[in-house]
Every structure is written in C-alpha cells, then in structure tokens.
Scaffold this active site. Structure first.
Site, PDB file in Angstrom:
ATOM      1  N   GLU A 165       0.870  -1.071  -0.032  1.00 17.98           N
ATOM      2  CA  GLU A 165       0.023  -0.127  -0.072  1.00 17.98           C
ATOM      3  C   GLU A 165       1.014   1.230  -0.152  1.00 17.98           C
ATOM      4  O   GLU A 165       0.746   2.266  -0.648  1.00 17.98           O
ATOM      5  CB  GLU A 165      -1.061  -0.083   1.150  1.00 17.98           C
ATOM      6  CG  GLU A 165      -2.240  -0.859   1.026  1.00 17.98           C
ATOM      7  CD  GLU A 165      -2.000  -2.349   1.452  1.00 17.98           C
ATOM      8  OE1 GLU A 165      -0.884  -2.471   2.027  1.00 17.98           O
ATOM      9  OE2 GLU A 165      -2.946  -3.093   1.321  1.00 17.98           O
TER      10      GLU A 165
ATOM     11  N   HIS B  49     -10.456  -4.015  10.856  1.00 20.06           N
ATOM     12  CA  HIS B  49     -10.875  -4.007   9.391  1.00 20.06           C
ATOM     13  C   HIS B  49     -12.315  -3.122   9.251  1.00 20.06           C
ATOM     14  O   HIS B  49     -12.861  -3.211   8.399  1.00 20.06           O
ATOM     15  CB  HIS B  49     -11.176  -5.267   8.733  1.00 20.06           C
ATOM     16  CG  HIS B  49      -9.909  -6.021   8.415  1.00 20.06           C
ATOM     17  ND1 HIS B  49      -8.967  -6.518   9.330  1.00 20.06           N
ATOM     18  CD2 HIS B  49      -9.487  -6.422   7.026  1.00 20.06           C
ATOM     19  CE1 HIS B  49      -7.916  -6.946   8.701  1.00 20.06           C
ATOM     20  NE2 HIS B  49      -8.463  -7.139   7.552  1.00 20.06           N
TER      21      HIS B  49
END
Lengths: 369, 482
Positions: free
Chosen positions: B215, B284
């Site tokens: 990322e 998450h």
C-alpha cells in the site's frame, strides 16, 4: 563514453549459470546481475569540465550564502546544505537528456540549481518571499518546477522514492523515452517504501535510476551504526536490480555511471541503483554541530577529495586554462549568487491573501475528446 | 445421526448465494477437505469443502438453485455405520448441524445440550446476517432532491452500487486515456469486491494494473504518476490498509499544490471500502471520514446511493485535486435507481436533501444514511417530520444546506458510524453553534460509533455501531417528545 559491462547470460533468469562461486552471498548474487562494477570515469573535454566546474561552484557558493543568510535570520526553519556533494547532482545532470525528471529529499538546493532552476527563485523561497518558486509557501524542503522537470523537494525521508517510481511509471505508460532520476540518502535507504518501490520498479521494468547519495551520516548516525548491509548498491539484490558504487566526489565518475544507468533504463532493462560515495562537509542542518565526527575527518575529505578542486586542477593542468580564466568563472558565479541573495532579501513577503490560495486547484480540466 | 451440511457464507456480508454445482453425488464417500460443491455470489465463486467424514446421504438443494440463504441445510452426511434409514430422523429435524465458517468450509459446531439443534441454527443464522437485515436498516427509495438534479422524463435503471462504481470508472477510462486504475487484485481477479469487474478485458493490463500487496509503495507510486500527468485511480482493498500509505496520501498528495505555490498538484482518486462490514473486528472496521476530512488539500466523498456513487466518482476522477472516495462493503450490493444518461455526474461539495421535513434535521452520509432514513420513517409514524440531509461530500462540506435546514427545523441530530471524538458530527455541531445559535431549540446531538475499537462478537459489534433506535431516541430528545 563508458564501457558497458558485458551482459551476463544469467541476467534474465536471475540465476547463476556459468560461475562456480557459492550463491549464498549477496556479493555473488549481485554479480549475476548485468551491472556490478562502476564504469571508468568519463573523459571530459574542456567545455565539459568548464560546465562541471561552474555548476558545482554555483551550488557551493549558493549554499555558503544560504548558510550565511540563515545565520543572519533571513532564512528560517530547516536548511540542509549540499556542500561537499556537488559532483553527484552535477555529474548526473550531465548524463541526462531533455525531458528526464528529477525528484529528491530535503537536501535539495543543489538539485534545483543543477536542473536549471533560477538562483533568485530558489533563494527567495529560502527567505520565504513571494518570488520564490513556491511563492514563499514551501521553503527549503518543498520546491518544484514543472518546467524544469523538478518534482520536489520532499520533507519526509524516503517519500520521494515511490514518487520517482511513479514518474517512471507515467513515462512507461505514455511510451516516453524519459527516465526518472530518484535521489535519496543513506538514511532514507532504510525506509520501507524504498523497497516497495524497488519491487514494483523491477517487476514492471520502470525506467528509474535510484541514486543513493551515501554521505556517511543519516543526521548524526553513521552508516555502520544504522545499516546491516552498508553496501547500498547491493540493496536491490532481492529485487534483481543491478547497482554499483561510484566515486561521488569525482564528477567524471558520476557522469560515466549516469550514462550507463540512463542507457540501461532507456533500453527497457528497468531500474538501476547508483550508490554515490560522497560526503557532506556541513552538519545535517544548520543547527547541527556535527559532534559525531572529527574535524580531521572533514578536513581530510576537503583537502584530498574536494569535487570542485579536482576539476579546477584539470582546468589549469589538462586544459591549459589560466588562473585568470578560472577566476572569471568564479566571479560570474559569485555575481549570480550575490544577485540572488540581494533579490531574496528585498523581495516582499507573500501577500497575506496567499494564505488561502493554492489549497485546491479550481479548474477541472476537460479531458481530451 | 446424519450431519447437516449448511450453506456457507463466502464473506461476512453474504446473506444468500447460488448453489452452482454439486461435485459429489449421493452415495459418494466424503473425506475432510474434499470439495463437495461450488457456490457463487455476485462477488465470487467458492468451493465448499467437507469437514466431516462420511457418505453423502441426501442432497437437499439442487444445483443451480439461486437465492439459497446462508445456513440453509444443503445436504445430509451419513456417518460411518449409518444407512439411509437415518435420513428419516434427519429429515425430522434431529440432524446434527455443522456450522459453516467464513471461508466457505464447514466445521463442527458445539451444540448446547439443553437446546434443540434446529433452533440453535436459527439463532446463529439470525446472528450471522447483521449486514443488511439486522445491524443496518434497509435503504429506502431515493426521492427528494435527487429528482431535481435529473432532467424530467429520464429513464431510471435499477443498479447496484457495485455496478455504478464500475460503470463510472469504465466511462471515465473511455473518455480519458490518462485515467488508469491500480491496486491489489483489481485486474485478473476482477477486484477483491468485484468493483473492477470487466475492466481488464476492456482496457488491458496497461490501464488496469495489479499491484503487489504494498500500500505505501503503490499509493506513493500513484502520486508520482499523477505528478507525471496521469490520472490514477488507486484502489485500497479497504481504507484500513490505507493507513500504511497515509503519509503519501497526506504529505505527498494533499499538500503539494500548496507547497508548490499552485504550480503543480496531484489529480488522483484513492478509493475503496471504508468502515465496518460485518464481524471483521477492530482492524478492518474503521470509518476514516473524519480523519481525511481534517486535511486541507484533500476532497473527501462518502456517498450513499448508487446514483451518487456513480456521479461523484466520475466527478472525482475529473477533479484536479486528490479525492478520498470512501465506499462501503455493505452498500456494494444495494440497488438504487440511476438515471440513464450518457454522462451522469454529481458535483463534489453539494449535499442532497434526501427527505424533506420540518421538525428536525438529521444529517448523515454513507452507510449512516441507512439509520437516518429508517429512523425518519419510524418517526413519521409518531408524527415527527424529519428532514434528512445526505452530505455526500465530507470535505468541502456543504454546511450551507445544513444550516438552512436547521434554521427551519431548529433541531439537529448527526449520524455516522465513525468514532465520536473529533467526528464529522462534532464539526457540524460546532458550525451550527456558530452559525445558527439563535435558531436552536435544543442542543445538537451526535449519534456515532461507540468510543471503543470494533469488537468481534456479534452482539458487541451491534452495540458498537449506531442503531435506528439511537437515532430515534436522539430525535425524540431534541424535539422533547415522549
């Protein structure tokens, strides 16, 4: 022109074939890559040495002046001087073509001058004035010139590495011949995003030259205290990126390395790492007394390896220039710097309305039909 | 006693799917790990593996059956020594159940001794489907302001949010060669959540780029590509992972235009699912609306309807600034009416009055709208006429629309799933206090996620998220009802 090392048959597969040495050592693995030895220093004609001398001297004198203005309170914040490292950026610039891009970290004044950005605009940015490259809103670490293909000027250590990789991505995407020269230091070389970038650059064969300017100290921490592998040219081994060490104090060695790297990138072979063995004479920033090294160490580098003195000797010795001819260049450079300093002290600060401008780009360009 | 094999869930948000194929036939012996069937949703196909050993005694759901609810028994497995006669008992409801786990495999479920198996399954099934049915209220048809933005007589097409996002990207990629999409699994896998489905086929690997799991690296690479003149769409598999990349988003993308004195900026879209899905716990589930909305130089968009998702994503891609485009996994499967127009765009920075009302203003955005809309419907039954504003864009925020509404209703409740401190609602409350102090008949109340990391347990997760009841209670408090 540098001799290009012979392509190893094992390069494409990344595996050793002919050689019998054990494969476990990084040093052996790196030899399976195409480039692992620096080319011989380039032979400079007189005009090349004159250019190198002038460009390096401009950076030296500019930085000395910036240090002086900092001491006088005209420049605030952080100010990281490039003195001692001039051969790296000047030699690389001599190897670049029109359209090639440059991105670097926060020790960036030299890079800007080398790409042809105006001394006035850079100095006025340092003093935080309206005619600075960023209208006074960026400062020492954050300057850009789209025209000169200089993409910053980044204050976060290592952040410029994925950005340079992205510039290379756009060149490949557009089918452009340009390459992205991405500079970072031995300190940044331990940041994670550097290796994420290496991986993608090699995977996608992006035309990016990673120039690691190893000036031996990440702020106050020497390379050996911060890095498990101190040979940064081998940091690409896991990503099949070739690399080699270059005498970063010799502008001819840098130019030859730059030529080779540029050819490697332009021929579609992907990224390459050049570790420039260099040295900064000044502290990390203006506020750094540099107690972590001895005066003798600095003095030895200055007297024995100074990049500018090396060229000066050639100008007089090899190229038969008179002391007066050399002094004429010195004066020309001093005048440019004096003019920039004068300009930067007298240019007004940005208008207060500039506080609110440039937060968002307003015009939404209509895409091509 | 035969073991029931249940329809597994492929993801925490899956409620039903298609039983595509039986790999094993009745009478086949089955060992743990054997693939016995294939199931499909709109997102993915997955193999169902056996957990227990035995013989496939009976198939309860034929292959090709669609809309099979999660946890429906799909087959019975005979243990060693059992024969078909045992199936009679199984059919009578005494079957031992085998609970599916989230990976599509089945596993033995410990059975509470005092409870019959069937009701335990029912109980589980109720707990397992919090996404669209329980934790989050159903969305309503879109009315109100939306209608005003669309030319009269425009044909409306029912479209999922997922399709709307894909169509927006495809249309912009056709329109502008410089637009490309990159991220993890966006190309060959067709998108982790199938948002980029079909793009690789149409645009090829040059413009639909699979990245490694990296990322920080690819966010920064995207910024560099934008500096180089391209218009990247960077997909994060979830915005939770974008925290690895947040330096490049904020320091490199958001601040460059200013630091460059307007010389060059960063036209880029960072998009992906944001906020809680269902049962994916603390790492998450975070809603980043407030985080990104803090940063000058960024635009932050978090739509609710498919029409806004499409129109705003197209605007985001054309925008010369970095845009954070926050999606929601639960909303991906929701269908809304979208105008059938060649080039449907929605301007960034404009709120939409979703429901007109006079008694109280409920301000929300993204998935928060599901609570707001449902609460407004319930409140209407009690005679409270709520105006519901969908912010759509968090930054720049259309406070004018909010203030106008509050001046009319004199009361405001904000709704979001993010944490309460320094939240979007906190900012709205402060602005209302400054700009409409004299109009207020009650303090502005915030309904937000609870001030805790998201728990995993279904009951705790439900408590950690806002609820329709909390919105109703807040509205009743500010209207001094009950």
């Amino acid at each position: 022109m540098a001799a290009r090392p012979r392509k190893s048959a094992a390069n494409s597969s990344g595996a050793k074939t002919a050689k019998s040495a054990p494969e476990s050592s990084a040093h052996e693995i790196v030899k399976t890559l195409e480039h692992f030895d620096a080319p011989k220093p380039a032979k400079f004609a007189k005009d090349e040495d004159v250019r190198a001398y002038r460009d390096m001297l401009l950076i030296r004198r500019f930085e000395e002046k910036a240090g002086q203005l900092y001491g006088m309170g005209f420049i605030g914040g952080f100010c990281h001087l490039y003195i001692g490292q001039e051969a790296v950026v000047v030699g690389m610039q001599m190897a670049m073509k029109e359209g090639d891009e440059v991105v670097t970290g926060y020790r960036d004044h030299g890079h800007m001058l080398a790409t042809g950005m105006e001394a006035r605009g850079v100095m006025a940015e340092l003093t935080g004035r309206r005619s600075g490259y960023s209208k006074g809103k960026g400062g020492s670490m954050h300057m850009f010139s789209k025209e000169k293909k200089f993409f910053g000027g980044h204050g976060i250590v290592g952040a410029q590495v994925p950005i340079g990789t992205g510039l290379a991505f756009s060149n490949k995407y557009n089918g452009a011949d340009a390459i992205a020269i991405t500079y970072f230091g031995d300190g940044a070389a331990n940041q994670g995003q550097v290796y994420e970038s290496f991986n993608m650059a090699s995977l996608w064969k992006l035309p990016v030259v990673y120039v690691i300017e190893n000036n031996r100290y990440a702020m106050g921490t020497s390379v050996s205290r911060a890095s498990a592998e101190t040979n940064f040219s081998h940091r690409g081994v896991s990503f099949k990126i070739p690399g080699f060490q270059v005498d970063g104090m010799d502008v001819r060695a840098v130019k030859a390395a730059g030529d080779l790297a540029a050819e490697h990138c332009r021929s579609g072979d992907g990224p390459i790492i050049l570790e420039m063995m260099t040295y900064r004479y000044r502290g990390h920033s203006m506020s750094d007394p540099a107690k972590y090294r001895s005066r003798d160490e600095v003095q030895k580098m200055r007297s024995e390896s100074d990049p500018i003195e090396q060229v000066k000797k050639r100008l007089v010795g090899d190229h038969g220039m008179s002391e007066d001819d050399v002094k004429a260049i010195d004066k020309e450079v001093r005048d440019v710097v004096a003019d920039a300093a004068d300009f930067a002290q007298n240019d007004p600060e940005p208008d207060v309305s500039e506080l609110w401008t440039d937060v968002y780009a307003e015009d939404i360009p209509q895409a091509a039909e | 006693m035969p073991t029931e094999i249940l329809m597994p869930a492929l993801s925490p948000t899956m409620e039903e799917g298609t039983l595509a194929k039986w790999v094993k036939k009745v009478g086949d012996s089955v060992a743990p790990g054997d693939v016995i069937a294939e199931i499909e949703t709109d997102k993915a196909t997955m193999e169902v593996e056996a957990v227990d050993e035995g013989t496939l005694g009976k198939i309860l759901i034929d292959e090709g059956s669609e809309g099979v609810k999660v946890n429906t028994p799909i087959a019975l497995l005979l243990e060693e020594g059992e024969d078909e006669s045992a199936l009679q008992n199984g059919a009578a409801g005494a079957a031992k159940s085998s609970k599916p786990d989230e990976s599509g495999k089945t596993e033995e479920k410990p059975e509470p001794a005092e409870k019959p198996a069937a009701s335990s399954v029912e109980d589980m099934s109720a707990r397992r489907v919090p996404a669209e049915g329980k934790t989050h209220p159903d969305p309503d048809d879109v009315e109100g302001e939306l209608a005003q933005e669309i030319p009269e007589g425009t044909e409306m097409v029912s479209t999922t949010v997922r399709e709307a996002l894909r169509d927006a990207m495809a249309e912009e990629m056709r329109r502008d060669e410089k637009v490309f999409v990159m991220g993890e699994e966006v190309a060959e896998y067709q998108g982790a959540y199938k948002i980029t489905q079909g793009l690789l086929d149409e645009f090829g690997a040059r413009r639909v780029v699979d990245t490694p799991i990296t990322e920080h690296g690819f966010a920064g690479l995207g910024v560099g590509a934008a500096f180089g003149g391209l218009k990247p769409i960077v997909e994060f598999m979830t915005f939770n992972f974008a925290m690895q990349a947040i330096d490049q988003v904020i320091n490199s993308a958001a601040k460059t235009l200013y630091m460059a004195g307007g010389q060059m900026g960063c036209p880029i879209v960072f998009r992906g699912p944001n906020g809680a899905a269902a049962r994916v716990a603390a790492q998450h589930s975070q809603d980043y609306a407030a985080w990104y909305s803090h940063v000058p130089g960024l635009k932050v968009v978090q739509p609710y309807t498919a029409s806004d998702f499409k129109g705003l994503l197209k605007s985001a891609i054309r925008d010369p600034n970095p845009v954070i485009f926050l999606e929601n996994e639960i909303l991906y499967g929701h269908s809304f009416e979208i105008p059938k127009l060649d080039d449907w765009t929605v301007p960034i920075g404009k709120a939409r009055i979703h429901r007109k009302g006079k008694d109280v203003t409920i301000v929300s955005f993204g998935i928060g709208m599901t609570y707001a809309v449902k609460a407004a419907e319930e409140l209407a039954k009690d005679g409270i006429d709520a105006e519901v504003i969908d912010l759509r864009t968090i930054r720049p925020m259309d406070l004018d629309t909010v203030i106008r509404s509050v001046k009319k209703t004199n009361r405001c409740v904000t709704v979001e799933e993010g944490f309460p401190q320094s939240s979007v609602g906190a900012h709205i409350a402060s602005e209302i206090m400054v700009r409409a102090f004299d109009y207020l008949d009650a303090p502005v109340l915030k309904v937000a996620g609870k001030d805790v990391p998201m728990p995993y347990a279904a009951n705790l997760e439900k408590l950690a998220l806002p609820s329709v009841k909390e919105v109703i209670d807040a509205v009743k408090a500010v209207t001094y009802s009950d």
